[in-house]
Write a protein that holds these residues in place. Structure first.
Motif, short mmCIF file in Angstrom:
data_model
loop_
_atom_site.label_atom_id
_atom_site.label_comp_id
_atom_site.label_asym_id
_atom_site.label_seq_id
_atom_site.Cartn_x
_atom_site.Cartn_y
_atom_site.Cartn_z
N ARG A 73 0.94 -1.34 -0.02
CA ARG A 73 0.01 0.03 -0.17
C ARG A 73 0.77 1.24 -0.13
O ARG A 73 0.56 2.21 -0.73
CB ARG A 73 -0.87 -0.24 1.19
N ILE A 74 2.05 1.24 0.65
CA ILE A 74 2.91 2.48 0.77
C ILE A 74 3.59 2.45 -0.58
O ILE A 74 3.86 3.76 -0.83
CB ILE A 74 3.88 2.32 1.92
N CYS A 75 4.01 1.52 -0.98
CA CYS A 75 4.91 1.72 -2.30
C CYS A 75 3.99 1.94 -3.45
O CYS A 75 4.66 2.60 -4.52
CB CYS A 75 5.60 0.09 -2.49
N THR A 76 2.75 1.72 -3.58
CA THR A 76 1.97 2.07 -4.62
C THR A 76 1.01 3.40 -4.35
O THR A 76 0.30 3.62 -5.16
CB THR A 76 0.76 0.90 -4.93
N MET A 77 1.54 4.00 -3.07
CA MET A 77 0.62 5.31 -3.10
C MET A 77 0.94 6.30 -3.90
O MET A 77 2.13 6.46 -4.44
CB MET A 77 0.89 5.78 -1.40
N PHE A 78 0.01 6.90 -4.38
CA PHE A 78 0.05 8.15 -5.41
C PHE A 78 0.46 7.26 -6.76
O PHE A 78 0.76 8.20 -7.91
CB PHE A 78 1.09 9.13 -5.15
N ALA A 105 3.34 -4.09 -11.70
CA ALA A 105 4.53 -4.57 -12.01
C ALA A 105 5.36 -3.53 -12.72
O ALA A 105 6.54 -3.90 -12.97
CB ALA A 105 4.28 -5.86 -12.82
N HIS A 106 4.77 -2.49 -13.36
CA HIS A 106 5.28 -1.69 -14.07
C HIS A 106 6.20 -0.65 -13.38
O HIS A 106 7.19 0.22 -13.83
CB HIS A 106 4.46 -0.97 -15.02
N LEU A 107 6.06 -0.54 -11.95
CA LEU A 107 6.69 0.32 -11.02
C LEU A 107 8.32 0.00 -10.99
O LEU A 107 8.69 -1.08 -11.13
CB LEU A 107 6.16 0.08 -9.69
N GLY A 108 9.03 1.02 -11.08
CA GLY A 108 10.58 0.80 -11.00
C GLY A 108 11.24 1.58 -9.59
O GLY A 108 10.29 2.10 -9.00
N GLY A 109 12.35 1.57 -9.85
CA GLY A 109 13.18 2.22 -8.37
C GLY A 109 13.05 1.85 -7.39
O GLY A 109 12.85 0.36 -7.21
N TRP A 110 13.06 2.37 -6.29
CA TRP A 110 13.06 2.09 -5.01
C TRP A 110 11.62 1.18 -4.60
O TRP A 110 11.75 0.22 -3.70
CB TRP A 110 13.38 3.07 -3.95
N ARG A 111 10.62 1.62 -5.21
CA ARG A 111 9.31 1.18 -4.97
C ARG A 111 9.22 -0.45 -5.54
O ARG A 111 8.78 -1.46 -4.77
CB ARG A 111 8.35 1.74 -5.63
N ARG A 112 9.71 -0.71 -6.83
CA ARG A 112 9.87 -2.04 -7.13
C ARG A 112 10.73 -2.96 -6.26
O ARG A 112 10.55 -4.12 -6.02
CB ARG A 112 10.31 -2.19 -8.44
N ALA A 113 11.96 -2.37 -5.88
CA ALA A 113 12.91 -3.16 -4.98
C ALA A 113 12.27 -3.36 -3.76
O ALA A 113 12.57 -4.49 -3.41
CB ALA A 113 14.21 -2.24 -4.79
N VAL A 114 11.59 -2.55 -3.10
CA VAL A 114 11.03 -2.86 -1.71
C VAL A 114 9.86 -3.99 -1.93
O VAL A 114 9.91 -5.01 -1.12
CB VAL A 114 10.41 -1.64 -1.24
N ILE A 115 9.03 -3.87 -2.96
CA ILE A 115 8.03 -4.99 -3.03
C ILE A 115 8.60 -6.27 -3.30
O ILE A 115 8.15 -7.29 -2.78
CB ILE A 115 7.09 -4.40 -4.37
#
Length: 394
Positions: A107-112, A125-135
């Motif tokens: 929820r935090i990583c996909t916020m906004f 799945a298209h998210l990149g950077g730190w968000r994808r790494a944390v997920i």
């Protein structure tokens, strides 16, 4: 993989020949499967025994018996009773805590961030950077932690090396070594819902799921972060190009793009008792990209983790009541298709299936989901064979 296929010829896979004794049912579709007269018990037992021979891939062979309703020995009853009041509550609390923690991370990583809503997809799945790494990293760790909570304290993994890759590459006349090509999909036999947890902890791939999964509390957002391709089985038509087209695109993208998640596909289309390998659907092989075959086994002494002919709730309760559960995983070398296999996805699928059956010591069976429904209908006491008797899976 020509040289590997030659090796298979000298080590043939075990094949279960379909039982054709009662295939001619064109004039007997209305015949009761379980009779309702005074001899119903004997007739039902005979019919069930006959179906168990024909549909052996779905038969439970553990202490808990068919549908998990067998007569348990006294010792097993005592152990089950102790587990129900001690182990079960603890595992439920810890397990749900892990799911909630990962939900909050997602929820935090996909916020906004807006989810991708192309075709049959609806995910992050298209998210990149730190968000994808944390997920991904937290997802792998928490998935393995959840398996530990369930009782899989040790997972035995073996990796088989291939000595034929370079030879195959030369045969194809390619200028690029095939071992440097990234696989597009992981293909695995399907034994239980636990398969997904293992693969999440191992490689965190995307997979195909029912569309209803996206609406399940907590799990829905997690599946979107995995980048699932959602299937609406009840729908026979679509405004899109179809699930097969989306899966093919995703496999091809993963093959060419190192940052794209690989697809996890269960080409059998349903679960078995773990001793068999059903016919493969071609979805994972349409792109002609290399695949990674993975074989899962669940050795057991009391309760089998296989989800074959037992209800979900009963299966979860009995699974959580086992003090220790076991899992064995065999990773086969990446399978690089020949040009002939790329041109013929069915040939490609059959060759990968044969390799997995041989290496995993699995029995090949040509039954499928339709036969599984017939077997389940008989176990549940339905009076007539379901209409799926002569239907093929789409």
């Amino acid at each position: 993989m020509e040289s590997e296929l030659k090796d298979l010829n000298s080590k043939p896979a075990k094949i279960q020949q379909p039982d054709t004794t009662h295939d001619d049912t064109s004039s007997k579709d209305d015949r009761p499967l379980l009779k309702a007269d005074s001899s119903s018990t004997a007739a039902a037992a005979a019919n069930i025994h006959e179906l168990e021979k024909k549909f052996a891939a779905y038969v439970r062979n553990d202490v808990y018996g068919t549908m998990g309703r067998g007569e348990l020995p006294l010792k097993e009853k005592i152990m089950l009773g102790i587990s129900l009041v001690t182990l079960l509550p603890l595992r439920i609390v810890f397990g749900m805590s892990l799911v909630v923690v990962y939900y909050l991370i997602c929820r935090i990583c996909t916020m906004f961030s807006a989810p991708n809503q192309e075709e049959e997809e609806e995910g992050y799945a298209h998210l990149g950077g730190w968000r994808r790494a944390v997920i991904v990293r937290s997802g792998r760790f928490l998935s393995r932690s959840l398996l530990f909570v369930v009782g899989f304290y040790w997972i035995t993994e073996t990796h088989k090396d291939s000595a034929n890759t370079k030879e195959n590459s030369k045969t194809e006349g390619t200028h690029q070594l095939e071992e440097q090509e990234r696989p597009g999909a992981i293909v695995s036999n399907h034994v239980s819902y636990l398969d997904i947890l293992y693969h999440m902890s191992s490689s965190f791939p995307s997979f195909v799921a029912k569309r209803s999964v996206a609406k399940i509390p907590l799990v829905g957002l997690i599946s979107k972060c995995l980048g699932c391709v959602y299937v609406q089985r009840e729908s026979k038509s679509s405004d899109f190009k179809g699930v097969a087209g989306v899966v093919t695109d995703r496999v091809r993208e993963a093959h060419h793009n190192g940052s794209a998640p690989m697809m996890l596909l269960f080409p059998e289309g349903t679960t078995t008792n773990g001793d068999y390998l059903l016919s493969f659907k071609t979805g994972a092989f349409l792109a002609g990209a290399p695949v990674v075959p993975v074989i899962l086994r669940y050795p057991y002494q009391r309760f089998s983790p296989a989800w074959d002919s037992i209800t979900g709730v009963r299966h979860v309760v009995f699974l959580l009541c086992q003090f220790v559960n076991h899992m064995e995983v065999m990773h086969l070398p990446t399978y690089y298709p020949s040009q002939q296999e790329k041109d013929d996805p069915k040939l490609y699928a059959n060759n990968v299936r044969r390799l997995m059956a041989t290496e995993g010591n699995l029995i090949m069976s040509d039954i499928g989901l339709a036969e599984k429904r017939i077997y389940h209908a008989a176990l549940n006491g339905n009076n007539r064979l379901p209409s799926v008797l002569h239907q093929k899976d789409d």
